[in-house]
Design a protein around this motif. Sequence first.
Motif, PDB file in Angstrom:
ATOM      1  N   ALA A 198       0.826  -1.205   0.000  1.00  0.00           N
ATOM      2  CA  ALA A 198       0.000   0.000   0.000  1.00  0.00           C
ATOM      3  C   ALA A 198       0.863   1.259   0.000  1.00  0.00           C
ATOM      4  N   TYR A 199       1.908   1.263   0.836  1.00  0.00           N
ATOM      5  CA  TYR A 199       2.755   2.454   0.950  1.00  0.00           C
ATOM      6  C   TYR A 199       3.487   2.750  -0.348  1.00  0.00           C
ATOM      7  N   VAL A 200       3.941   1.680  -1.030  1.00  0.00           N
ATOM      8  CA  VAL A 200       4.686   1.881  -2.265  1.00  0.00           C
ATOM      9  C   VAL A 200       3.782   2.504  -3.324  1.00  0.00           C
ATOM     10  N   ARG A 201       2.551   1.998  -3.427  1.00  0.00           N
ATOM     11  CA  ARG A 201       1.639   2.536  -4.431  1.00  0.00           C
ATOM     12  C   ARG A 201       1.262   3.985  -4.132  1.00  0.00           C
ATOM     13  N   ASP A 202       1.237   4.339  -2.845  1.00  0.00           N
ATOM     14  CA  ASP A 202       0.945   5.722  -2.467  1.00  0.00           C
ATOM     15  C   ASP A 202       2.091   6.670  -2.798  1.00  0.00           C
ATOM     16  N   GLY A 203       3.242   6.111  -3.141  1.00  0.00           N
ATOM     17  CA  GLY A 203       4.366   6.956  -3.529  1.00  0.00           C
ATOM     18  C   GLY A 203       5.122   7.562  -2.352  1.00  0.00           C
ATOM     19  N   VAL A 204       4.945   7.021  -1.145  1.00  0.00           N
ATOM     20  CA  VAL A 204       5.671   7.553   0.012  1.00  0.00           C
ATOM     21  C   VAL A 204       7.026   6.860   0.165  1.00  0.00           C
ATOM     22  N   THR A 205       7.048   5.557  -0.134  1.00  0.00           N
ATOM     23  CA  THR A 205       8.275   4.778  -0.019  1.00  0.00           C
ATOM     24  C   THR A 205       9.321   5.278  -1.012  1.00  0.00           C
ATOM     25  N   ASN A 206      10.568   5.384  -0.574  1.00  0.00           N
ATOM     26  CA  ASN A 206      11.638   5.732  -1.517  1.00  0.00           C
ATOM     27  C   ASN A 206      12.320   4.440  -1.976  1.00  0.00           C
ATOM     28  N   LEU A 207      12.006   4.032  -3.222  1.00  0.00           N
ATOM     29  CA  LEU A 207      12.501   2.753  -3.727  1.00  0.00           C
ATOM     30  C   LEU A 207      14.021   2.730  -3.828  1.00  0.00           C
ATOM     31  N   LYS A 208      14.611   3.852  -4.231  1.00  0.00           N
ATOM     32  CA  LYS A 208      16.070   3.850  -4.391  1.00  0.00           C
ATOM     33  C   LYS A 208      16.772   3.715  -3.051  1.00  0.00           C
ATOM     34  N   VAL A 209      16.305   4.460  -2.044  1.00  0.00           N
ATOM     35  CA  VAL A 209      16.897   4.317  -0.708  1.00  0.00           C
ATOM     36  C   VAL A 209      16.790   2.860  -0.268  1.00  0.00           C
ATOM     37  N   GLY A 210      15.587   2.274  -0.461  1.00  0.00           N
ATOM     38  CA  GLY A 210      15.363   0.893  -0.054  1.00  0.00           C
ATOM     39  C   GLY A 210      16.284  -0.076  -0.770  1.00  0.00           C
ATOM     40  N   MET A 211      16.393   0.073  -2.082  1.00  0.00           N
ATOM     41  CA  MET A 211      17.157  -0.910  -2.852  1.00  0.00           C
ATOM     42  C   MET A 211      18.660  -0.774  -2.640  1.00  0.00           C
ATOM     43  N   PHE A 212      19.107   0.436  -2.325  1.00  0.00           N
ATOM     44  CA  PHE A 212      20.520   0.602  -1.975  1.00  0.00           C
ATOM     45  C   PHE A 212      20.811  -0.089  -0.634  1.00  0.00           C
ATOM     46  N   LEU A 213      19.947   0.151   0.346  1.00  0.00           N
ATOM     47  CA  LEU A 213      20.220  -0.367   1.696  1.00  0.00           C
ATOM     48  C   LEU A 213      20.020  -1.877   1.803  1.00  0.00           C
ATOM     49  N   GLU A 214      19.193  -2.438   0.935  1.00  0.00           N
ATOM     50  CA  GLU A 214      18.969  -3.898   0.953  1.00  0.00           C
ATOM     51  C   GLU A 214      20.258  -4.676   0.730  1.00  0.00           C
ATOM     52  N   MET A 215      21.183  -4.071  -0.026  1.00  0.00           N
ATOM     53  CA  MET A 215      22.463  -4.758  -0.258  1.00  0.00           C
ATOM     54  C   MET A 215      23.143  -5.061   1.075  1.00  0.00           C
ATOM     55  N   PHE A 216      22.969  -4.156   2.034  1.00  0.00           N
ATOM     56  CA  PHE A 216      23.625  -4.328   3.334  1.00  0.00           C
ATOM     57  C   PHE A 216      22.804  -5.241   4.257  1.00  0.00           C
ATOM     58  N   THR A 217      21.473  -5.050   4.255  1.00  0.00           N
ATOM     59  CA  THR A 217      20.666  -5.821   5.216  1.00  0.00           C
ATOM     60  C   THR A 217      20.671  -7.313   4.892  1.00  0.00           C
TER      61      THR A 217
ATOM     62  N   GLU B 182       5.386   4.558 -12.301  1.00  0.00           N
ATOM     63  CA  GLU B 182       5.113   3.251 -12.926  1.00  0.00           C
ATOM     64  C   GLU B 182       5.766   2.129 -12.129  1.00  0.00           C
ATOM     65  N   MET B 183       6.980   2.401 -11.688  1.00  0.00           N
ATOM     66  CA  MET B 183       7.699   1.390 -10.923  1.00  0.00           C
ATOM     67  C   MET B 183       7.032   1.161  -9.574  1.00  0.00           C
ATOM     68  N   GLU B 184       6.535   2.239  -8.967  1.00  0.00           N
ATOM     69  CA  GLU B 184       5.835   2.103  -7.688  1.00  0.00           C
ATOM     70  C   GLU B 184       4.599   1.212  -7.840  1.00  0.00           C
ATOM     71  N   LEU B 185       3.884   1.426  -8.942  1.00  0.00           N
ATOM     72  CA  LEU B 185       2.691   0.602  -9.166  1.00  0.00           C
ATOM     73  C   LEU B 185       3.082  -0.858  -9.376  1.00  0.00           C
ATOM     74  N   LEU B 186       4.128  -1.077 -10.179  1.00  0.00           N
ATOM     75  CA  LEU B 186       4.599  -2.437 -10.452  1.00  0.00           C
ATOM     76  C   LEU B 186       4.963  -3.150  -9.148  1.00  0.00           C
ATOM     77  N   VAL B 187       5.808  -2.497  -8.344  1.00  0.00           N
ATOM     78  CA  VAL B 187       6.263  -3.109  -7.093  1.00  0.00           C
ATOM     79  C   VAL B 187       5.097  -3.296  -6.129  1.00  0.00           C
ATOM     80  N   GLY B 188       4.253  -2.276  -6.017  1.00  0.00           N
ATOM     81  CA  GLY B 188       3.117  -2.336  -5.088  1.00  0.00           C
ATOM     82  C   GLY B 188       2.168  -3.473  -5.404  1.00  0.00           C
ATOM     83  N   TYR B 189       1.791  -3.605  -6.672  1.00  0.00           N
ATOM     84  CA  TYR B 189       0.842  -4.661  -7.032  1.00  0.00           C
ATOM     85  C   TYR B 189       1.472  -6.051  -6.982  1.00  0.00           C
ATOM     86  N   LEU B 190       2.781  -6.136  -7.288  1.00  0.00           N
ATOM     87  CA  LEU B 190       3.478  -7.428  -7.160  1.00  0.00           C
ATOM     88  C   LEU B 190       3.406  -7.929  -5.717  1.00  0.00           C
ATOM     89  N   LEU B 191       3.710  -7.031  -4.775  1.00  0.00           N
ATOM     90  CA  LEU B 191       3.715  -7.414  -3.364  1.00  0.00           C
ATOM     91  C   LEU B 191       2.312  -7.818  -2.922  1.00  0.00           C
TER      92      LEU B 191
END
Lengths: 279, 146
Positions: free
Chosen positions: A63-82, B29-38
Motif C-alpha cells: 500500500a505504501y509503495v503505491r501511495d508513492g511515500v516509499t523511496n525505492l532507491k533508498v530501499g534498494m541501496f540499503l537492501e544490499m547491506f541488510t 510506474e515502478m511504484e505501481l509495479l512493485v506495489g501490485y506485485l507485493l
Amino acid sequence: MSITSPGVLFLVSIAAGFVGAMSGMGGGIVLIPALTLFGVNIKHAIAISIVSVIATSSGAASAYVRDGVTNLKVGMFLEMFTILGAIIGATVTLVSSDQPLFIAFGIVLLISWATLFIRKHHLTNYLQPADRFSRWLELRGSYYDHAEHKDIEYQGRRAWLGGPCMFGAGFIAGLLGIGAGALKVLILDLAMGLPPKVSTTTSNLIIGVTALAGTSIYIAAGYVDPGLVAPVIVGVVAGAFVGTRLLKRLSNHAIRQFFLVVLLALGVEMILRGLGVIA
Amino acid sequence: MKSKEHPAPASTPGLAQIKREREAHQEHEMELLVGYLLLTGVILSILLVLTGMTWEYVRSGSLHLNYLIAGMNFFQFLVDDVRAILTPALIGPRAFVNLGIAALLFTPYIRVVSSMLFFAVAEKNWKYTAFTAFVGLVLTYSLFLR
C-alpha cells in the motif's frame, strides 16, 4: 521441540499480529516470546517468525509503495547491506546455544521499545545539503503529505553511514527472526535525515527482502516446518490487518500504552529466561 | 542517467522540465509495479495456505500437518511442489500449504528481479540495475543453499 497444537499457534499468532500492530513494534517481536511461552524451542520460533515477517511487511509495503511515500532507491541501496547482515545473523543463530538468544532477544526488544519514545527530529526542511556519495545515489525524493496537504521534498543524506548501520539491523533481523523495523527507522531518520513517513514506509520495504535472506538459511538448516508456519502466517497477517485498522480509529492512547507495558514485560521475561532465573 | 542535482542549463528550461516529468512518470510506474506485485504475492500466498489448512481440517478434523522441509533448497522444494500440484495422486492439503509458502518466499524475490529489469530496460539506470542485481544474486545463492 514440543508439539504445539496448530490451533493454539493460530490463536497466539492472531494475538501477536494484533499486539504488534497496536504497539507499533511489529509481529515478530511479540510472536517469538509468545511461542516460547507455549513451549516452542526458540530457534524454531525464530525460523517460524521470520517467514511470517515476509508476509506482514510485504502486505503493508504494497500500500505504501503505491501511495508513492516509499523511496525505492533508498530501499534498494540499503537492501544490499541488510541481506548480508541477515544471512550472517541467521548463521550465528544456528550455531548458538539457546540462552544467549533469549538474552539478545530481550535486549533488542527493550531497545526497540525505548526507540518508540525517542523524540524524532521533525525538520521543517528536509532538503539539507548532502554529501557527494548520497547525491550520486540519487536519494532525492518527494511525496504528497495528506495531513499537511502539500508535497514534501527531501534529500537523503549520509548514505555512507546508513549502509553499514543497515548491515547491523539486518544482522539483528536474521539473528532473532524479527523485522527490526524500529532500528531501521532510527537509521533512516537519524543517519539519513529522511522524513518520518518515508522512514517507516521504506523500512517496511527493506524488511521483506531481509527476512527472505534470513529465511533461506533457516530453510536450508531444516528449521522451517510448513505445518507450523502455515497457521502462523495466516494468524499474524489477520491480527495485523485488524490491529492496523483499529489503531487508525483509536484516539485514546491508553490502549496502546497497555500493549507497550505488555511488551516491556515480555522483554524482561526473555532476559530472565536467558539468565536462567526463570525456566 | 544524469543526477537530478545538476539540472540542464537555464537556456533549455523546456527540456529539463520534460526530463523531470518523464522521470517522475517512470518512478510512479515502478511504484505501481512493485506495489501490485507485493499485494498479489501476499494475497495469493494466504489464499493457498488457507485452502490447504481448510482441506486438512475438513478431511481429518485437525490442523496437524507436521513435516519438515529437510535436506532440500528452496528451488527443489518449489519444483517438488509444482509437480505435486500437477500430479492428481499427490494433490492434497500439503501441496497447497507448500505452494502458499513458496508464493510468499517468491514475493520479495520477484520484486527484486523485476525492479532490476525495470531499472535496466525502462530507466536505463545502470547504477541501480547493478545494486538490484547484487541483491538478486545473493538471494538466489542463499536460496540454493542446502
